[in-house]
Motif scaffolding. Structure first.
Motif, PDB file in Angstrom:
ATOM      1  N   ASN A 162       2.375   1.287  -3.678  1.00  0.00           N
ATOM      2  CA  ASN A 162       1.470   1.325  -4.839  1.00  0.00           C
ATOM      3  C   ASN A 162       1.391   2.677  -5.541  1.00  0.00           C
ATOM      4  OD1 ASN A 162       0.678  -1.330  -5.082  1.00  0.00           O
ATOM      5  ND2 ASN A 162      -0.984  -1.140  -3.614  1.00  0.00           N
ATOM      6  N   PRO A 163       1.158   3.780  -4.805  1.00  0.00           N
ATOM      7  CA  PRO A 163       0.989   5.055  -5.511  1.00  0.00           C
ATOM      8  C   PRO A 163       2.210   5.437  -6.346  1.00  0.00           C
ATOM      9  CG  PRO A 163       0.330   5.254  -3.200  1.00  0.00           C
ATOM     10  CD  PRO A 163       0.967   3.918  -3.360  1.00  0.00           C
ATOM     11  N   ARG A 209       0.831  -1.210   0.000  1.00  0.00           N
ATOM     12  CA  ARG A 209       0.000   0.000   0.000  1.00  0.00           C
ATOM     13  C   ARG A 209       0.861   1.254   0.000  1.00  0.00           C
ATOM     14  NH1 ARG A 209      -4.178  -2.346   3.496  1.00  0.00           N
ATOM     15  NH2 ARG A 209      -5.755  -3.048   2.005  1.00  0.00           N
ATOM     16  N   ALA A 245       1.879   3.565  -9.665  1.00  0.00           N
ATOM     17  CA  ALA A 245       0.564   3.556 -10.293  1.00  0.00           C
ATOM     18  C   ALA A 245       0.707   3.629 -11.816  1.00  0.00           C
ATOM     19  CB  ALA A 245      -0.267   4.717  -9.781  1.00  0.00           C
ATOM     20  N   PRO A 246      -0.040   2.770 -12.535  1.00  0.00           N
ATOM     21  CA  PRO A 246       0.145   2.660 -13.993  1.00  0.00           C
ATOM     22  C   PRO A 246       0.051   3.998 -14.725  1.00  0.00           C
ATOM     23  CG  PRO A 246      -1.595   1.172 -13.221  1.00  0.00           C
ATOM     24  CD  PRO A 246      -1.003   1.806 -12.018  1.00  0.00           C
TER      25      PRO A 246
END
Ligand code: HEM
Ligand code: SF4
Lengths: 412, 69
Positions: A110-111, A107, A114-115
């Motif tokens: 993730n940011p 978590r 980010a795709p």
């Protein structure tokens, strides 16, 4: 247990499933694929090697999917993961965490990965690629790994974490030794080589942290330092483990796929022309190169006694899910050794599956797409002069030398 | 045609997002995709079917309007 020449094999391993596979030996990538296909054909989807501490090798696509997705069967933390058994050490983050703690770190990360955010990096990647190629094009030849693939992948990673670009080659060399050892060295020697390289990388990451403690910045490294887990800052050993994995992921893997692709295109002028003609073809080309050039296979350890592909696996057994081979399983990929630049569907396993799915996948896809696009925009039709591949924890090319006619170069 | 994503299976490979950003959206914190509009516009049917066939985790289900998954 049976012991032979210092190799240990548990009693439950059937003798007819044993193969001789040394991932740190001097086998090249094509030979490894030929071996894996033969095992699948002759022995089935799961085989055993006594080398490097002894472990199962899973080459069936279905069995790999099941093993990586069902986390009640195999864990990552105790993964006797290492290609060679080494002394206990701090966990690599999030690679060697499971369950809640793993989710917590994903978590946090993730940011950053980010795709859509990765796609914004495309212009930066393109700029680096053009710079590299503008220098190479007039020379008429290059060694793709050192001259193009590595600097491109590494520059992107280094700018993301904001570490000095001058440290690139030094870091690449440590990471290479840490991840893969040195092919052909003894298990004993490799244990020492890998431990020393890990120590060097660890020290380097600590240095990056310390310098930011003194003078905080706005980069990803600083943001991670300020992130919290359960209200407390990320413990230092976790932070270091995280930076090490990012470095290993960012430096070696993408370069491997880029170099393998250029080698293949150099041998197939029709493929070169196909890529050159139309940029909209590149996403599918990237997926097929990831499939045939998959460099990594996840490592796990069995949490309980289970069965995989009809083979009995006992709690504690180490397992290498050879995604490289799974992505060429004829049960799922028709004519698997044929390179089909329009393959559809293409559910390759290059980035792994399940909760540890490569967090850098979107970044890697951007770098690969730009690499293929720019290389063919700047370099005229090229030929292979020579190449050499090696295995390890990240399969890759030691070198790929290509040449082209200088008078065909048209710089933009 | 309707589409759904099983969040327990999705691991955020984001191939669906590339296939059709009008139908699939992405949660940057969770690192997972979600469906932006369950009813698939006619023009997106092929892209959505393709996304389902290529999802590495088999997380995408496609069914006829009002039908069972
Ligand atoms: C073509 C390029 C790449 C390939 C083929 C690749 C492959 C993989 C694979 C197979 C895994 C799963 C390992 C496991 O299940 O144990 C993984 C995990 C990971 N990769 Fe990549 N990778 C690539 C690029 C990158 C990049 C560019 C980064 C970041 C800068 C990165 C960072 C990571 C991290 C942090 C993990 C651990 C994720 C976790 O354990 O939750 N990778 N990668
Ligand atoms: S392709 Fe599948 S796993 Fe990937 S984000 Fe979309 S639904 Fe999730």
């Amino acid at each position: 247990m049976t012991e032979e020449n210092g190799m240990t094999r548990p009693e439950h391993v059937p003798a007819d499933l044993v193969v001789d596979f040394d991932v740190l030996g001097d086998l090249g990538i094509p030979q490894a694929h030929a071996e894996a296909s033969r095992w699948r054909r002759e022995k089935g989807p799961v085989v055993w090697t006594d080398r490097n501490g002894g472990y199962w090798i899973v080459v069936g696509a279905e069995e790999i999917r099941r093993g990586l997705v069902d986390v009640s069967l195999f864990d990552s933390a105790s993964r006797g993961v290492k290609m060679v058994t080494i002394e206990p050490r701090e966990a690599l983050v999030p690679l060697e965490l499971d369950g809640e703690e793993h989710t917590t770190y994903r978590r946090i990360l993730n940011p950053f990965f980010a795709p859509r955010r990765m796609r914004l990096l495309e212009d930066d990647v393109r700029k680096v690629a053009r710079q590299l190629l503008a220098e190479l094009a007039p020379t008429g030849s290059c060694e793709v790994v050192a001259d193009f693939a590595r600097p491109l992948a590494s520059s992107m990673f280094l700018s993301m974490v904001d570490w000095p670009l001058e440290d690139r080659v030094k870091l690449e060399n440590w990471v290479k030794r840490q991840v893969n050892g040195v092919a052909g060295e003894s298990e004993e020697a490799n244990r020492r080589i890998q431990a020393e390289a890990l120590e060097a990388v660890t020290e380097y990451c600590r240095g990056q942290i310390t310098s930011r403690r003194e003078r905080p910045r706005e980069d990803m490294t600083s943001t991670l330092m300020n992130a919290t887990v359960d209200g407390a800052p990320i413990p230092d050993e976790r932070l270091v483990g995280l930076l090490i994995v990012l470095a290993a992921g960012g430096l070696d893997t993408t370069a491997s796929v880029t170099s393998q692709a250029v080698e293949l295109f150099a041998l197939h002028p029709d493929m070169q022309a196909y890529v050159r003609e139309d940029g909209s073809r590149i996403p599918a080309v990237v997926e097929e190169m990831l499939r045939v050039g998959a460099p990594v296979g996840p490592l796990r350890a069995a949490l309980r006694d289970t069965e995989l592909g009809g083979v009995e696996i006992k709690a504690g057994d180490r397992v290498h899910f050879l995604g490289q081979a799974g992505s060429r399983d004829p049960a799922e990929f028709p004519d698997p050794d044929r390179v089909d630049l329009q393959r559809e569907p293409n559910r390759h396993m290059a980035f792994g599956l399940g909760p540890h799915r490569c967090i850098g996948a979107a970044l890697a896809r951007v770098v690969l797409a730009v690499a293929f696009d720019e290389f063919h925009a700047v370099i005229p039709p090229y030929r292979l002069v020579g190449s050499e591949s090696r295995l390890g924890a990240v399969w890759g090319m030691s070198s790929v030398v290509v040449e082209w006619d200088v008078d065909e170069v048209v710089l933009p | 045609m309707e589409v759904s994503i099983d969040a327990t299976r999705c691991q955020g490979h984001a191939l669906c997002l590339s296939a059709d950003p009008a139908v699939f959206d992405f949660d940057d914190e969770e690192g997972k995709a979600f469906v932006a509009r369950a009813g698939v516009p006619d023009g997106s049917a092929d892209a959505v079917r393709k996304a389902a066939a290529n999802c590495p985790e088999s997380a995408i289900a496609v069914r006829p309007e009002g039908g069972r998954p």
